[in-house]
Design a protein around this motif. Structure first.
Motif, PDB file in Angstrom:
ATOM      1  N   PRO A 174      11.629  -3.407  -4.033  1.00 27.72           N
ATOM      2  CA  PRO A 174      12.262  -2.128  -4.482  1.00 27.72           C
ATOM      3  C   PRO A 174      11.639  -0.708  -4.306  1.00 27.72           C
ATOM      4  CG  PRO A 174      10.410  -2.769  -6.177  1.00 27.72           C
ATOM      5  CD  PRO A 174      10.537  -3.916  -5.109  1.00 27.72           C
ATOM      6  N   SER A 175      10.698  -0.838  -3.099  1.00 22.62           N
ATOM      7  CA  SER A 175      10.075   0.423  -2.836  1.00 22.62           C
ATOM      8  C   SER A 175      10.788   1.465  -1.832  1.00 22.62           C
ATOM      9  CB  SER A 175       8.461   0.457  -2.271  1.00 22.62           C
ATOM     10  OG  SER A 175       8.687  -0.296  -1.237  1.00 22.62           O
ATOM     11  N   GLY A 176      11.865   0.995  -1.250  1.00 20.36           N
ATOM     12  CA  GLY A 176      12.662   1.586  -0.212  1.00 20.36           C
ATOM     13  C   GLY A 176      12.103   1.893   1.065  1.00 20.36           C
ATOM     14  N   ARG A 177      10.643   1.754   1.160  1.00 23.70           N
ATOM     15  CA  ARG A 177       9.931   2.070   2.410  1.00 23.70           C
ATOM     16  C   ARG A 177      10.204   1.083   3.614  1.00 23.70           C
ATOM     17  NH1 ARG A 177       9.354   5.958   2.989  1.00 23.70           N
ATOM     18  NH2 ARG A 177       7.261   6.298   3.851  1.00 23.70           N
ATOM     19  N   TYR A 178       9.789   1.604   4.716  1.00 17.12           N
ATOM     20  CA  TYR A 178      10.328   0.668   5.918  1.00 17.12           C
ATOM     21  C   TYR A 178       9.258   0.563   6.796  1.00 17.12           C
ATOM     22  CZ  TYR A 178      10.743   4.746   9.186  1.00 17.12           C
ATOM     23  OH  TYR A 178      10.466   5.871   9.695  1.00 17.12           O
ATOM     24  N   ILE A 179       9.074  -0.561   7.834  1.00 12.56           N
ATOM     25  CA  ILE A 179       8.283  -0.667   8.990  1.00 12.56           C
ATOM     26  C   ILE A 179       8.841  -0.115   9.945  1.00 12.56           C
ATOM     27  CG2 ILE A 179       6.879  -2.321  10.243  1.00 12.56           C
ATOM     28  CD1 ILE A 179       7.375  -4.003   7.826  1.00 12.56           C
ATOM     29  N   PRO A 180       8.253   0.838  10.641  1.00 11.41           N
ATOM     30  CA  PRO A 180       8.682   1.323  12.030  1.00 11.41           C
ATOM     31  C   PRO A 180       8.914   0.450  13.356  1.00 11.41           C
ATOM     32  CG  PRO A 180       7.105   3.001  11.065  1.00 11.41           C
ATOM     33  CD  PRO A 180       7.082   1.757  10.360  1.00 11.41           C
ATOM     34  N   LYS A 181       9.605   0.600  14.208  1.00  9.83           N
ATOM     35  CA  LYS A 181       9.780  -0.407  15.305  1.00  9.83           C
ATOM     36  C   LYS A 181       8.344  -0.924  15.861  1.00  9.83           C
ATOM     37  CE  LYS A 181      12.183  -1.197  19.617  1.00  9.83           C
ATOM     38  NZ  LYS A 181      13.281  -0.864  20.591  1.00  9.83           N
ATOM     39  N   ASP A 182       7.688   0.045  16.395  1.00  6.31           N
ATOM     40  CA  ASP A 182       6.358  -0.226  16.983  1.00  6.31           C
ATOM     41  C   ASP A 182       5.518  -1.080  16.189  1.00  6.31           C
ATOM     42  OD1 ASP A 182       7.266   1.044  19.230  1.00  6.31           O
ATOM     43  OD2 ASP A 182       6.056   2.951  18.852  1.00  6.31           O
ATOM     44  N   GLU A 183       5.407  -0.583  14.879  1.00  8.23           N
ATOM     45  CA  GLU A 183       4.362  -1.383  14.085  1.00  8.23           C
ATOM     46  C   GLU A 183       4.937  -2.971  13.765  1.00  8.23           C
ATOM     47  OE1 GLU A 183       3.386   0.587  10.422  1.00  8.23           O
ATOM     48  OE2 GLU A 183       3.436   2.571  11.384  1.00  8.23           O
ATOM     49  N   LEU A 184       6.099  -3.222  13.503  1.00  8.10           N
ATOM     50  CA  LEU A 184       6.898  -4.469  13.399  1.00  8.10           C
ATOM     51  C   LEU A 184       6.711  -5.139  14.586  1.00  8.10           C
ATOM     52  CD1 LEU A 184       8.116  -6.265  11.362  1.00  8.10           C
ATOM     53  CD2 LEU A 184      10.306  -5.232  12.224  1.00  8.10           C
TER      54      LEU A 184
ATOM     55  N   ILE B 248       0.922  -1.055   0.047  1.00 12.81           N
ATOM     56  CA  ILE B 248       0.101   0.056   0.001  1.00 12.81           C
ATOM     57  C   ILE B 248       0.768   1.184   0.104  1.00 12.81           C
ATOM     58  CG2 ILE B 248      -1.804   1.237   1.372  1.00 12.81           C
ATOM     59  CD1 ILE B 248      -2.670  -1.234   2.626  1.00 12.81           C
ATOM     60  N   ASN B 249       0.895   1.853  -1.202  1.00  6.88           N
ATOM     61  CA  ASN B 249       1.810   3.142  -1.341  1.00  6.88           C
ATOM     62  C   ASN B 249       3.264   2.618  -1.048  1.00  6.88           C
ATOM     63  OD1 ASN B 249      -0.407   4.923  -1.828  1.00  6.88           O
ATOM     64  ND2 ASN B 249      -0.703   5.191   0.191  1.00  6.88           N
ATOM     65  N   GLY B 250       3.757   1.615  -1.516  1.00  4.37           N
ATOM     66  CA  GLY B 250       5.033   1.025  -1.352  1.00  4.37           C
ATOM     67  C   GLY B 250       5.411   0.412   0.046  1.00  4.37           C
ATOM     68  N   GLU B 251       4.318   0.328   0.928  1.00  2.00           N
ATOM     69  CA  GLU B 251       4.564  -0.145   2.261  1.00  2.00           C
ATOM     70  C   GLU B 251       3.961  -1.516   2.353  1.00  2.00           C
ATOM     71  OE1 GLU B 251       3.314   2.776   4.788  1.00  2.00           O
ATOM     72  OE2 GLU B 251       4.973   4.238   4.558  1.00  2.00           O
ATOM     73  N   HIS B 252       4.615  -2.367   3.382  1.00  2.13           N
ATOM     74  CA  HIS B 252       3.656  -3.491   3.483  1.00  2.13           C
ATOM     75  C   HIS B 252       2.248  -3.456   4.450  1.00  2.13           C
ATOM     76  CE1 HIS B 252       7.912  -4.587   3.836  1.00  2.13           C
ATOM     77  NE2 HIS B 252       7.621  -6.063   3.866  1.00  2.13           N
ATOM     78  N   ASP B 253       1.426  -4.214   3.801  1.00  2.00           N
ATOM     79  CA  ASP B 253       0.085  -4.259   4.390  1.00  2.00           C
ATOM     80  C   ASP B 253       0.029  -5.442   5.575  1.00  2.00           C
ATOM     81  OD1 ASP B 253      -2.634  -4.594   5.214  1.00  2.00           O
ATOM     82  OD2 ASP B 253      -3.425  -5.280   3.001  1.00  2.00           O
ATOM     83  N   LEU B 254       0.474  -4.748   6.603  1.00  2.00           N
ATOM     84  CA  LEU B 254       0.739  -5.715   7.667  1.00  2.00           C
ATOM     85  C   LEU B 254      -0.640  -6.555   8.388  1.00  2.00           C
ATOM     86  CD1 LEU B 254       3.351  -3.946   9.796  1.00  2.00           C
ATOM     87  CD2 LEU B 254       3.619  -5.517   8.148  1.00  2.00           C
ATOM     88  N   ASN B 255      -1.624  -5.632   8.212  1.00  2.00           N
ATOM     89  CA  ASN B 255      -2.994  -6.380   8.504  1.00  2.00           C
ATOM     90  C   ASN B 255      -3.351  -7.511   7.401  1.00  2.00           C
ATOM     91  OD1 ASN B 255      -3.325  -4.984  10.790  1.00  2.00           O
ATOM     92  ND2 ASN B 255      -4.437  -3.234   9.589  1.00  2.00           N
TER      93      ASN B 255
END
Length: 361
Positions: A163-173, A135-142
């Motif tokens: 290839p998107s370069g986006r990251y998952i912040p600590k709290d979300e991961l 979703i907008n280059g980020e993991h859809d964790l749900n």
């Protein structure tokens, strides 16, 4: 011959053209290779010193346990040597994990677009790939959590994502992994970890200490500048490592690669310098894109994904003909985009020049 049926639906990995190939094809003297996210600043001088001062015994097999490198990496992270597994690049660690946990009737959950080898190895093992769109280059964790069931053996996380370069912040991961069932191995691929500047990015040790069903993947191919040596490693509990070790091929990490990786690891000053240079040039890309109305994803890697507002292959060909090797987004799940390794200043200036020329057409 009784080839496995999966081969009928697979194509061999197609690496990009080499610098020499492009020079010959287009009659160019200077080529900037910005396609494979290699470190444009090379490697630590400590690696050069190693080759000048070491006499290699090429007739001998390497240390299959990678003892010296294992001890150095363990000390660097403050973990036990038994928490590590080494591979011929982190690609091989992905293969070892897949061979250990995937078979027909088993599924794995992964983001898409992401690193192609997650799906590739799952398919070879006869497993099911449950691909959850970004979703907008980020993991859809749900969405990834919803895809997990009793037959799921692996969840793949690419952080930062390629290839998107986006990251998952600590709290979300952390919140995500806490909800993953204990029978599922969470693979957190951190190939670009050392380039990250975001303050809320999860560090390796916090993940390692918090969860028993996690393995972290790291590599010497990116910021350490040792892509040609093929050395990667995984960090996990001793129980996970012990389960996977029988799958690892003996002598899988060559002797010279082990020594080079150990020398590179000892030069963290070089790593920090490369991180700072990458961050500076990354911000120049942001400024250029914003000034010229080009969409892009903010990145925590040493690459950037840019919407070039045209056919990816056409843009790729144009860059190639002008001496810059990039990666077409069409091959990565982002048609209309280019993935460009963030190079040195003069390399990036050439990219800006070509993008401006292309926008005029």
């Amino acid at each position: 011959m009784k080839w496995i049926k999966q081969l009928d639906q697979l194509k061999a990995y197609q690496p990009g053209k080499t610098i020499d190939e492009v020079k010959k094809e287009f009659g160019l003297d200077t080529i900037f290779k910005l396609a494979s996210n290699e470190n444009p600043y090379g490697h630590s001088e400590k690696v050069d010193e190693l080759f000048q001062n070491t006499k290699f015994q090429h007739m001998l097999y390497p240390d299959g346990a990678a003892t010296e490198l294992r001890e150095a990496v363990a000390e660097h992270f403050g973990i036990e040597p038994g928490n590590l597994i080494f591979g011929n690049g982190s690609d091989e660690i992905i293969q070892i994990i897949s061979n250990s946990l995937i078979e027909p009737g088993i599924n794995t959950v992964m983001p898409v677009p992401s690193f192609s080898q997650y799906k590739h190895n799952c398919f070879l093992q006869g497993g099911e790939s449950r691909e959850i769109p970004l979703i907008n280059g980020e993991h859809d964790l749900n969405g990834m959590l919803e895809a997990i069931d009793e037959n799921t053996s692996i969840v793949w996380i690419c952080n930062p994502n390629n290839p998107s370069g986006r990251y998952i912040p600590k709290d979300e991961l952390f919140e995500f992994i806490a909800k993953v069932p204990s029978h599922v191995l969470v693979v957190v691929d951190q190939a670009y970890h050392e380039y990250v500047t975001a303050s809320d990015y999860p560090d390796s040790l916090s993940l390692f200490n918090a969860f028993d069903n996690v393995i972290l993947l790291r590599t010497f191919s990116k910021i350490y500048g040792l892509a040609g040596f093929r050395v990667g490693f995984g960090i996990a509990s001793k129980e996970i490592i012990a389960k996977m070790e029988p799958v690892r091929e003996p002598f899988n990490v060559n002797a010279i690669g082990q020594l080079a990786a150990k020398a590179a690891l000892a030069d963290q000053e070089f790593v920090e310098e490369c991180k700072e240079k990458n961050d500076k040039e990354k911000n120049r890309y942001y400024e250029f894109c914003e000034e010229n109305g080009l969409s892009y994803y903010p990145t925590e890697g040493n690459f950037i994904l840019i919407n070039v507002n045209e056919d990816s292959q056409s843009a790729f060909d144009y860059f190639l003909q002008n001496g810059v090797i990039t990666r077409s987004g069409a091959a990565l799940g982002f048609p209309g985009w280019l993935r460009i390794t963030i190079g040195k200043r003069e390399e990036n200036d050439k990219v800006f020049e070509l993008l401006k020329e292309r926008m005029k057409k």
